[in-house]
Every structure is written in C-alpha cells, then in structure tokens.
Design a protein around this motif. Structure first.
Motif, short mmCIF file in Angstrom:
data_model
loop_
_atom_site.label_atom_id
_atom_site.label_comp_id
_atom_site.label_asym_id
_atom_site.label_seq_id
_atom_site.Cartn_x
_atom_site.Cartn_y
_atom_site.Cartn_z
N PRO A 1 0.82 -1.18 -0.11
CA PRO A 1 -0.15 0.11 0.05
C PRO A 1 0.75 1.28 0.00
CG PRO A 1 -0.69 -1.67 1.62
CD PRO A 1 0.28 -2.19 0.99
N TYR A 2 2.09 1.33 0.81
CA TYR A 2 2.84 2.53 0.75
C TYR A 2 4.05 2.52 0.08
CZ TYR A 2 -0.95 2.94 4.26
OH TYR A 2 -2.21 3.06 5.04
N TRP A 3 4.25 1.67 -1.01
CA TRP A 3 5.34 1.59 -1.66
C TRP A 3 4.98 2.91 -2.89
CZ3 TRP A 3 7.58 -3.85 -2.68
CH2 TRP A 3 8.09 -4.23 -1.44
N ARG A 4 5.92 3.35 -3.59
CA ARG A 4 5.84 4.27 -4.28
C ARG A 4 5.84 4.21 -6.03
NH1 ARG A 4 10.06 8.44 -3.23
NH2 ARG A 4 11.23 6.63 -2.54
N LEU A 5 6.21 2.92 -6.41
CA LEU A 5 6.29 2.48 -7.94
C LEU A 5 5.56 1.12 -8.06
CD1 LEU A 5 10.03 2.74 -8.61
CD2 LEU A 5 8.38 4.68 -9.20
N PRO A 6 4.69 1.28 -9.31
CA PRO A 6 4.20 0.12 -9.77
C PRO A 6 4.81 -1.18 -9.80
CG PRO A 6 4.58 1.70 -11.73
CD PRO A 6 4.93 2.23 -10.55
N ALA A 7 3.97 -2.16 -9.39
CA ALA A 7 4.75 -3.73 -9.35
C ALA A 7 5.39 -3.97 -10.63
CB ALA A 7 3.72 -4.67 -8.88
N TYR A 8 4.82 -3.52 -11.99
CA TYR A 8 5.52 -3.93 -13.07
C TYR A 8 7.11 -3.78 -13.48
CZ TYR A 8 4.56 0.62 -15.32
OH TYR A 8 4.65 1.69 -15.65
N LEU A 9 7.36 -2.52 -12.29
CA LEU A 9 8.77 -1.90 -12.61
C LEU A 9 9.85 -2.90 -11.88
CD1 LEU A 9 8.51 1.73 -12.67
CD2 LEU A 9 9.10 0.34 -14.47
N ALA A 10 9.27 -3.73 -11.24
CA ALA A 10 10.49 -4.45 -10.35
C ALA A 10 11.56 -5.12 -10.84
CB ALA A 10 9.35 -5.51 -9.51
N ASP A 11 11.21 -5.85 -12.29
CA ASP A 11 12.17 -6.26 -13.01
C ASP A 11 12.90 -5.44 -14.12
OD1 ASP A 11 11.60 -8.94 -11.91
OD2 ASP A 11 10.12 -9.42 -13.27
N SER A 12 12.66 -4.14 -14.00
CA SER A 12 13.08 -3.03 -14.87
C SER A 12 13.89 -2.41 -14.43
CB SER A 12 11.92 -2.33 -15.45
OG SER A 12 10.89 -3.09 -16.23
N VAL A 13 14.02 -2.02 -12.98
CA VAL A 13 14.97 -1.08 -12.15
C VAL A 13 16.09 -1.84 -11.61
CG1 VAL A 13 12.96 0.61 -12.23
CG2 VAL A 13 13.41 -0.92 -10.40
N ARG A 14 16.92 -1.01 -11.14
CA ARG A 14 17.98 -1.79 -10.17
C ARG A 14 17.60 -1.87 -9.00
NH1 ARG A 14 19.72 2.61 -12.86
NH2 ARG A 14 19.12 4.38 -11.29
N PRO A 15 18.23 -2.79 -8.45
CA PRO A 15 17.67 -3.36 -6.98
C PRO A 15 17.76 -2.13 -5.93
CG PRO A 15 19.04 -5.19 -7.93
CD PRO A 15 19.25 -3.79 -8.92
N ASP A 16 18.60 -1.18 -5.97
CA ASP A 16 18.80 -0.14 -5.09
C ASP A 16 17.60 0.72 -5.24
OD1 ASP A 16 20.98 -1.05 -3.81
OD2 ASP A 16 22.38 0.13 -4.74
N LEU A 17 17.15 1.02 -6.60
CA LEU A 17 16.17 1.85 -6.63
C LEU A 17 14.83 1.28 -6.20
CD1 LEU A 17 15.59 3.82 -10.25
CD2 LEU A 17 13.72 3.01 -8.69
N TRP A 18 14.62 0.05 -6.53
CA TRP A 18 13.66 -0.66 -6.05
C TRP A 18 13.34 -0.63 -4.60
CZ3 TRP A 18 9.07 -1.69 -8.34
CH2 TRP A 18 8.26 -2.49 -7.64
N SER A 19 14.50 -0.69 -3.90
CA SER A 19 14.50 -0.66 -2.43
C SER A 19 13.89 0.79 -2.03
CB SER A 19 15.97 -1.05 -2.09
OG SER A 19 15.97 -0.53 -0.61
N ARG A 20 14.64 1.62 -2.47
CA ARG A 20 14.40 3.21 -2.42
C ARG A 20 12.97 3.36 -2.58
NH1 ARG A 20 18.96 1.82 -1.43
NH2 ARG A 20 20.91 3.25 -2.04
#
Length: 374
Positions: A47-66
C-alpha cells in the motif's frame, strides 16, 4: 497546612484525570479507509510503496529498495475526537547517522486552522518496543475540542517503509476522510529526483520540500525522489507519463548524475514525457551548488559543469518546441548566511524552506494556469 492539603487534592485529581484518559478505549482505523494523498500509482505491490509492481524487474535493486520508503505519502481525515494518535509497522526500523529518527521513520500530525494554513501539531518519536514486529504506537495530542469536526493530516516516514498504518481516535468519535478540497486531489504535481527530493535530512516528515509545496499550493505532490537513484532512467519517465491526472512534472535529478549523464540522458528523459504527455508542463531544476564547492576548487568547477550540460539539453528541447517547458536555476541552499545543509549536501529544515520558497512562486502559477485550461 490547609494550602498543602488543597495542593495534594489537586495533584490527586490531575493524576486521576490522566489515568481515566489513559483507560479510555481507542478506535483504530486503517488509513486506507480514509484518504491517502500524494501517491502516484495504485498498482503498487504494497500500500505505501511508490512505484508500480510491473517495474520490479526493470529497475536496479537499489532503486526498487528506495521506492519502498513511504516518503511524501500522507493520510487526510477529519474527526471530533478528544485525542488523536497513530499505530504503524515499519518495514526496516532503519537508522542513519546524519538524519533524525523523527524524520527518518516518525510521522507528523498537521491541523487545518481554518485560516488558509496547515499547522504542525506534533511528531511521534518512533520508539520500537519489539524489534521483531517493528510496531510503533503514539498519541499526538489530547484534550481537543469535541464540539466540532476538525481537519487533520499525517505524513508518513521519509526514509523507512510502512507495512500498515492506523489512525486512532476516541472509540465514540466520528472519523471521516475529510474535506477533499483540502490538499485538492484535482491538482497534482509529480516530482522526480534524488535523496534531497526524498527528504534527506529533514528533522521531521512534514518538512520535506514536496510536503511543504503540497501544503502551500493546496495540491497533491507525488514524491518520486530516490536516494542515490535519481539517474533519469527511461523506464521511470515512461512510468511517470502514465500518471493520468498529473498536472505538472518537476524534474530534479542533477545531484545523482555525472556531467556525462546530464549531457546524454536529459534529452531522452524529458522527450519521453513530452511525447507521451505534451499537454503537461515540465519544470527542470538545476542541481544545487553545495556549500563546500565554494572552497573545493574541483567541485567548484564540476557542479556548474553538470548544470551547464543539463541546461544545454533544455535549450535544445526548448528550440524544438517552446511550449510547456521551464527551467529553474539552482536553489541557494544556504542563503541569507544561514546553514541549509546537514552534511554539505542533504538539507536541514531551513534548507527545505529555502527550496520551497524558491519553487512555490514558480510552480504555483504554472499549476493554476494548467488547471484553468481544463
């Protein structure tokens, strides 16, 4: 002796009133049943994450963590409760040596005073009793006026994530989603950038620049600031372009980019937004000149060089199509001989006030002109 007895009775009465207040039952309401503000995407994994789920495999792990940090997101509500508090579960219970825990993983309560102004009420100290559950619970304020409904807002942590959040009020109190015209959901700025935009290192959550701008322009501001990861990834521009109700894009990535990145990535990143959403204005903000760059000759040359590369791309884009594109020179982080940074880069509350003071007069007219066209 008589005065002593009277004083003792008064003390006992005060203690009894405090105990009675502490024993009154609370009503806990999931924040999602109220109104979540400043969130750009509905299709997030949590609920309180900021990016859509479909980007999980498209961005760097550090970006996904932030993006799992809840920065910028808030809860709007109204109540006639005599007390207001919060209960939430942290994702990490993290700690940093240069940022206060109250901004890192605390929450702020604001009240609408009815005089066209949001005012800070209190901040919870994010004390975690159980390191396994990472549960935080606090009361912001007591002894409130129960004869009328009052509008409130809570800002979530800037550099930690939130798994679940509840607003707590008196068990018999009325609790609603509040007036939708306060932090008007019909006006939305989408802001993209770095750790500075994310809120590092505000002492409390309401002092992040995007939250100040949101209050002062009475609009939602989606915070897409990612510490160390605001590097103008093309997939981020494509995702931002899909925010259907975006009225303005604020682009502030220079602090995380090299001179070469500013030179080679800026045009493509901005052009993705312009091509997909030509009707939405874009404001490009230069990177700040850090205070130590006045003394360090290398950085004194390098930071302006990055800005120059960023500006060259703006001028190229502007020459191709002058419509809906704006450029803002760097924010003075320590103007008026005050200290605007914590560590020479990340901002104090005063630094965020400088940032907002510069951007509000620029963003406001563009936003309201944009809304008048719709």
């Amino acid at each position: 002796m008589k005065k002593i007895i009277i004083a003792l009775f008064a003390s006992f009465a005060a203690l009894a009133a405090f105990a009675a207040d502490a024993e009154k039952p609370w009503k806990y309401t999931d924040a999602r049943e109220l109104r979540i503000i400043n969130k750009g995407f509905d299709n997030t994994e949590r609920p309180y994450w900021r990016l859509p789920a479909y980007l999980a495999d498209s961005v760097r792990p550090d970006l996904w963590s932030r993006q799992q940090c809840s920065t910028g997101i808030g809860v709007r509500f109204a109540t006639n409760s005599s007390r207001i508090g919060v209960r939430y579960t942290l994702l990490w219970n993290t700690h940093m040596i240069h940022m206060a825990d109250t901004g890192l993983k605390g929450t702020d309560l604001y009240v609408w005073q009815g005089d066209s102004c949001w005012r800070h009420v209190n901040t919870n100290r994010p004390y975690v009793k159980d390191k396994e559950t990472k549960l935080v619970e606090a009361t912001y304020v007591s002894n409130l006026d129960t004869t009328r409904m009052t509008e409130y807002m809570v800002y979530l942590p800037l550099y930690d994530g939130v798994e679940q959040l509840e607003i707590k009020v008196d068990s018999g109190a009325v609790l609603t989603a509040g007036n939708p015209r306060l932090i008007d959901k019909r006006k939305k700025i989408v802001a993209y950038g770095t750790s500075i935009l994310q809120g590092g290192c505000a002492s409390r959550t309401g002092m992040a620049a995007t939250n100040i701008i949101s209050r002062e322009l009475n609009c939602e501001v989606v915070n897409l600031g990612f510490s160390g990861e605001g590097k103008m990834d093309s997939c981020m521009a494509r995702a931002m372009a899909k925010i259907a109700d975006a009225d303005l894009f604020l682009i502030d990535p220079v602090p995380n980019c090299t001179e070469m990145m500013c030179d080679t990535l800026t045009y493509g990143f901005i052009n993705i937004l312009r091509t997909a959403r030509p009707e939405v204005p874009i404001v490009m903000l230069e990177g700040p000149i850090y205070p130590y760059a006045r003394q360090d000759a290398s950085f004194g040359r390098y930071l302006p060089a990055k800005n120059a590369a960023f500006r060259r791309n703006y001028e190229k884009l502007k020459a191709e199509n002058p419509r809906n594109l704006y450029y803002v020179e760097s924010v003075e982080l320590d103007g008026y001989e005050d200290d605007g940074t914590v560590d020479g880069i990340h901002l104090t509350d005063l630094g965020f006030r400088h940032y907002a003071n510069k951007m509000v007069p620029i963003l406001g007219p563009i936003l309201y002109e944009q809304k008048s066209k719709k």
